[in-house]
Design a protein around this motif. Sequence first.
Motif, PDB file in Angstrom:
ATOM      1  N   TRP A   1       0.834  -1.197   0.000  1.00 44.77           N
ATOM      2  CA  TRP A   1       0.000   0.000   0.000  1.00 44.77           C
ATOM      3  C   TRP A   1       0.878   1.260   0.000  1.00 44.77           C
ATOM      4  N   THR A   2       0.424   2.258  -0.737  1.00 44.51           N
ATOM      5  CA  THR A   2       1.147   3.529  -0.733  1.00 44.51           C
ATOM      6  C   THR A   2       0.954   4.225   0.600  1.00 44.51           C
ATOM      7  N   GLU A   3       1.802   5.239   0.871  1.00 40.58           N
ATOM      8  CA  GLU A   3       1.653   5.995   2.106  1.00 40.58           C
ATOM      9  C   GLU A   3       0.340   6.769   2.074  1.00 40.58           C
ATOM     10  N   CYS A   4      -0.225   6.994   3.229  1.00 42.40           N
ATOM     11  CA  CYS A   4      -1.484   7.727   3.315  1.00 42.40           C
ATOM     12  C   CYS A   4      -1.239   9.208   3.002  1.00 42.40           C
ATOM     13  N   PRO A   5      -1.919   9.766   1.981  1.00 45.46           N
ATOM     14  CA  PRO A   5      -1.668  11.168   1.602  1.00 45.46           C
ATOM     15  C   PRO A   5      -2.471  12.178   2.398  1.00 45.46           C
ATOM     16  N   ALA A   6      -3.322  11.740   3.304  1.00 44.10           N
ATOM     17  CA  ALA A   6      -4.226  12.654   4.002  1.00 44.10           C
ATOM     18  C   ALA A   6      -3.454  13.554   4.958  1.00 44.10           C
ATOM     19  N   GLN A   7      -3.915  14.811   5.030  1.00 44.63           N
ATOM     20  CA  GLN A   7      -3.364  15.742   5.998  1.00 44.63           C
ATOM     21  C   GLN A   7      -4.022  15.504   7.357  1.00 44.63           C
ATOM     22  N   CYS A   8      -3.533  16.251   8.350  1.00 47.84           N
ATOM     23  CA  CYS A   8      -4.007  16.006   9.711  1.00 47.84           C
ATOM     24  C   CYS A   8      -5.523  16.174   9.808  1.00 47.84           C
ATOM     25  N   GLY A   9      -6.147  15.234  10.485  1.00 43.96           N
ATOM     26  CA  GLY A   9      -7.580  15.301  10.713  1.00 43.96           C
ATOM     27  C   GLY A   9      -8.446  14.942   9.532  1.00 43.96           C
ATOM     28  N   LEU A  10      -7.844  14.540   8.398  1.00 46.27           N
ATOM     29  CA  LEU A  10      -8.606  14.228   7.199  1.00 46.27           C
ATOM     30  C   LEU A  10      -8.430  12.759   6.845  1.00 46.27           C
ATOM     31  N   ILE A  11      -9.234  12.307   5.899  1.00 46.00           N
ATOM     32  CA  ILE A  11      -9.186  10.926   5.435  1.00 46.00           C
ATOM     33  C   ILE A  11      -8.746  10.909   3.984  1.00 46.00           C
ATOM     34  N   GLY A  12      -7.854   9.992   3.656  1.00 47.72           N
ATOM     35  CA  GLY A  12      -7.365   9.856   2.301  1.00 47.72           C
ATOM     36  C   GLY A  12      -7.522   8.440   1.801  1.00 47.72           C
ATOM     37  N   VAL A  13      -6.867   8.133   0.707  1.00 52.64           N
ATOM     38  CA  VAL A  13      -6.944   6.812   0.098  1.00 52.64           C
ATOM     39  C   VAL A  13      -5.545   6.321  -0.191  1.00 52.64           C
ATOM     40  N   GLN A  14      -5.242   5.101   0.257  1.00 58.44           N
ATOM     41  CA  GLN A  14      -4.003   4.443  -0.100  1.00 58.44           C
ATOM     42  C   GLN A  14      -4.249   3.554  -1.316  1.00 58.44           C
ATOM     43  N   MET A  15      -3.233   3.375  -2.143  1.00 54.88           N
ATOM     44  CA  MET A  15      -3.381   2.627  -3.375  1.00 54.88           C
ATOM     45  C   MET A  15      -2.395   1.459  -3.413  1.00 54.88           C
ATOM     46  N   ARG A  16      -2.811   0.379  -4.131  1.00 56.05           N
ATOM     47  CA  ARG A  16      -1.902  -0.701  -4.457  1.00 56.05           C
ATOM     48  C   ARG A  16      -2.302  -1.241  -5.829  1.00 56.05           C
ATOM     49  N   SER A  17      -1.434  -1.971  -6.490  1.00 57.20           N
ATOM     50  CA  SER A  17      -1.705  -2.446  -7.837  1.00 57.20           C
ATOM     51  C   SER A  17      -1.147  -3.854  -8.026  1.00 57.20           C
TER      52      SER A  17
END
Length: 1178
Positions: A147-163
């Motif tokens: 999984w890629t590193e989580c791109p979300a900033q503090c207090g937010l939700i992001g998406v990790q990717m894999r392929s």
Amino acid sequence: MSCLSVCVVLFLLEISRSSAQGTWRRDSVRTVRTTGLYSEDEFEWTTWFNVDHPGGRGDYEQLDAIRFYYRSRVCESPQAVEARTTNWIPAGNTGERVHVDPAVGFWCANDEQPAGRNCSNYAVRFLCLRDKSPAVVKGAWGPWTDWTECPAQCGLIGVQMRSRACNAKPHLREQQCNGPTVEGRQCKGPECPGCNHQCTMGRVNAECDACMCEGHTVLGSVRSSGGLPAPGAAILRSGPQPKLLTLSDHNGHFRVPGVCPDGNSSLTVQLLHHAPHDFIVPLSAERTSVLHVKLERAKKPYVVKNPEAKIRREGQTTALCCKVSGEPEPTDFQWFHNGSLLDRKTHHYDSTLVLRSLRLNQAGQYYCRASSSAGAVKSKPATLTVIGQDEASCNPKPESHLIRLPHDCHQSQTDSLYYDVGRCPLATCVGQLDNGIRCKDSVSYCCGVAKMEERQISCQGYQLPTMVITECGCKKCVETKAIVRGRAVAADTGEPMRFGHIFMNGVRVSRTGYKGTFSIQVPPDTERLVITFVDNMQKFVNTTKVLPFNTKGGAVYHEIKLLRKKAPVTLRSTDSNTLELGEVSGQEPIAMIEIPPNAFYRENGEVYMGNVQASVTFLDPRDVSTAAAAQSDLNFVGDDGDTLPLRTYGMFSVDFRDEEAGELLNAGEVKVKLDAGQVTMPEHLNSMMLWSLNPETGLWEEEGHLKMEKKRRGKREERTFLIGNMEIRERRLFNLDVPENRRCYVKVRVFRSERFMPSEQVEGVVTTLINNEPTPGFSSNPRAWGRFDSVITGPNGACLPAFCDDQKPDAYTAYVMANLGGEELEAVASSPKLNPNSIGVPQPYLGKLDYKRTDHEDQRVKKTAFSINLAKPSPNAAEESNGPIYSFENLKECEEAPFNAPHFRFFRTEGDRYDYNTVPFNEDDPMSWTEDYLSWWPKPMEYRACYIKVKVNSPHEINVRSRNMGGTHPRTVGQLYGLRDTRSIRDMDQATVSAVCLEFKCSGMLYDQDRVDRTLVKIIPQGSCKRDGVTPMLQEYLVNHLPLAVNNDTNEFTMLAPLDPLGHNYGIYTVTDQDPRTAKEIALGRCFDGTSDGTSRVMKTGEGVALTFTCGDREVTRTSVFQQLQNPQGAQGGQGSVTSGRQPQGQRGNRRQRGGGSGNLRGNRRRSTRNPIRNARV
């Protein structure tokens, strides 16, 4: 496999309602909707879709439209939406307001964005439930990546990717590799730190970036640069990420509640085409603060200082700097090397580029590009030269350089009157640099004289000493000053602008004199000299000029032509008014200005209702004689930052004033209508624009486009106009122009005489090219001029920009002329027979260019210009590839063209004087000065010219020589400084009387500034002459200032030159100036006039005379000096009859050096600097 632990409706996109602006704001880019627990294997993302573009109302990536184009690719009930720009920037990072709904899609509206911004181009994708498909073939899929590193900033939700990758054969992949190639999962960003924002008043807002005072309101108004209310101005909270608070209404008013009046709250006002304005809400205890803001016009980025060319050794460090001004200040800088963008992460540059541990492959051209919200600009390229550690930065062997010898020094071995004294190349070099990293080196080094030796040239009855350069080396450059001088006069009558103001960068720097003369010292580091002439008497239009100057130092003369201001007419401000633009009698106006009722207003925005005194002065390009009065240099900066040329269809200056108080008035929404029938090149109709001049930069800036409309004139006649709107505010000069991309350069060289040799070239000459548009079928009779350019000649001539065409040779024509110190120089003749060798261009190209001097058809016309067709060189014609016309991309080839490459020529008409310096010096190039005791000019920053007036009683004009030698200085006593030969000018009323103003070397300090030398000067008339007398005051001065020179020979006069600047009562005329030509010109004017403060072009033989001689008839067989000078027996350089002389102790000089000198032209009866004519030969 983990699960998505989501049991409720989850909105990653928070929706908040702003009471200040009444609009929805989205702070994220993805929304997810679920109704239960789902395994990650049950979800998959679609491909990215982009079905709309941000033009029109905005970017609308709606689900219905996507299904229309891609029906099978999107599920019926998407669970989430993700958006990014086409540049891979998440929508949440763009700062734009967007809308997201999985059932509807994504949309961004342009009218919801901050002022001056539109939506980006977005792409979207949707999260859908996976289809239930047959079992996957085992081994077809490869393993998942991490999984890629989580791109979300503090207090937010992001998406990790894999392929993962499909290993099946290509034709089986669709059956065996069912499922996604890429997967995503939600992730949380780190915990946010606590809010540390402190408030002295009110409370901290939710974003923790400002203080809020709910009981306080800011009321205000915004006015544009012209003073009118500014509707639609954006009011933002200042900060790293400005937040839009509100917009001004139709009256320019705004209301912002909740801002604290604590003296720290800062707001920003933004409006299209205006510079942002920051202001602080002042400290107050009131519940309301009232603020008024007037905006200024945005200033496009403008290069104040270009990067400098530098030379370094391998392994050294250098800095290249780009100083750019503008409003707002440019913040984004890019540096390019040989046209390629340098990586910012590698070089860590801003406006300064530092290159450490230089390598040879880093040599080349560098330029910067600076940009802001107001535009972009590129600097001129600077050349960085990198040489090896042990490589010589200067060639020690001097270049060949020929000087002309006196008439009685003909060299039999080379059969010429020329001698090679050598010169060092005009180039910078690597000197002793300190460890500092600077934009400009603290000390500049140039290739200069390392060694010289004296040689004796055998002449008729005497030995002539000369200094010859034997070795060059790296020396400190000679410090020089650049000066611009000239006259400001009316374009129609030549009336001077008396006591007018001269402005530079908005600051008054000088004034014109009674005769319109002016002199300006160019400030150091000036790249572009922009000068505005303002007439206090209101006779002339305020005129802005971009004046070329010699960057190497010295004075350049410019004749400034001014348009006379049109007499004002009275307009009723409450009526519609029309003003016609056209100055050629018998022809229709080019354009007209339509002013609607109630359009005039004062600078404070108040509508003006009285009568208006309106003066509109139009420069009509159909009148070729007005070209010299064109303002600026007709250039603008394009969107990419390149400086580009314009072709004008007319300029107009407007002056609207209150009839009673004389107050300057503005005008809004003025309409300009250009008659399309006056646009003779159809391709220009669609690119015609309206421009205004920025008087600080001298560049034209776009005011608006002109659109084509058909208007009925009378009952039957229908005409087509190009119509545009404009406001008349702080700028008062406008232009109807089109950008032109058919560009070339024309190579021109200037010579001291008709001896067209490299050593006879003259620098510092103002060469001018006027672009003309020919009348169809009559190429020699131009319809109108379109552009006016001037360039200063350097050591290799000048390259004049011009418009050209590769289809029709005569699509564009041009007049070319040259001016030196107010003296119009002569072009090579074209009739009665065309001589390609003299003109400098071979056939058949010369015939294609149709070269004609101005007197080609009428010998009474002046010979000071020529016309040519501007035929772009054909790549298929070998004879056209080497000049004199070069395509626009070949500027470097034009500037570096060898002397034998084709070029056009001008020359000075010399026939009455000859100068010889023992240490050669080129008066056109102050940097050619050499540090030597025998230098004629001992101080390069201060030139002192001395003349003595000699009266001659004789029926003939007599040549008089001054022989100048060291008199009292132990290092120069008995050694020759130089010779001056000048022919006397006959009195206009007395046939047997003539007079001559003869230059001699002034007494004073030598170059080391250690002690003075009283120059030993001998005045020797040609032929059988007898000294009649010396003016008593001069004789008394010489007796009282010992030592006294012996004067036993009555055929000549000898003196130790005075140290004091005496004046006309002594017959001695002395002037000191920063430019040698200027000093000599002023001193000669006084000498001709016979006064200490006047000037004349007519020789007054009875005024201010120092010496009187009576001369008898010459022998019939004797040849005069000037007959021999005008009929040289050859021009091949060589060493001739030479006797080796002394070797100077140590290094006799350490500067670059060039031989030769140029003087001012003297006519037979008049000293002319404007229309020289060839003198009659004796």
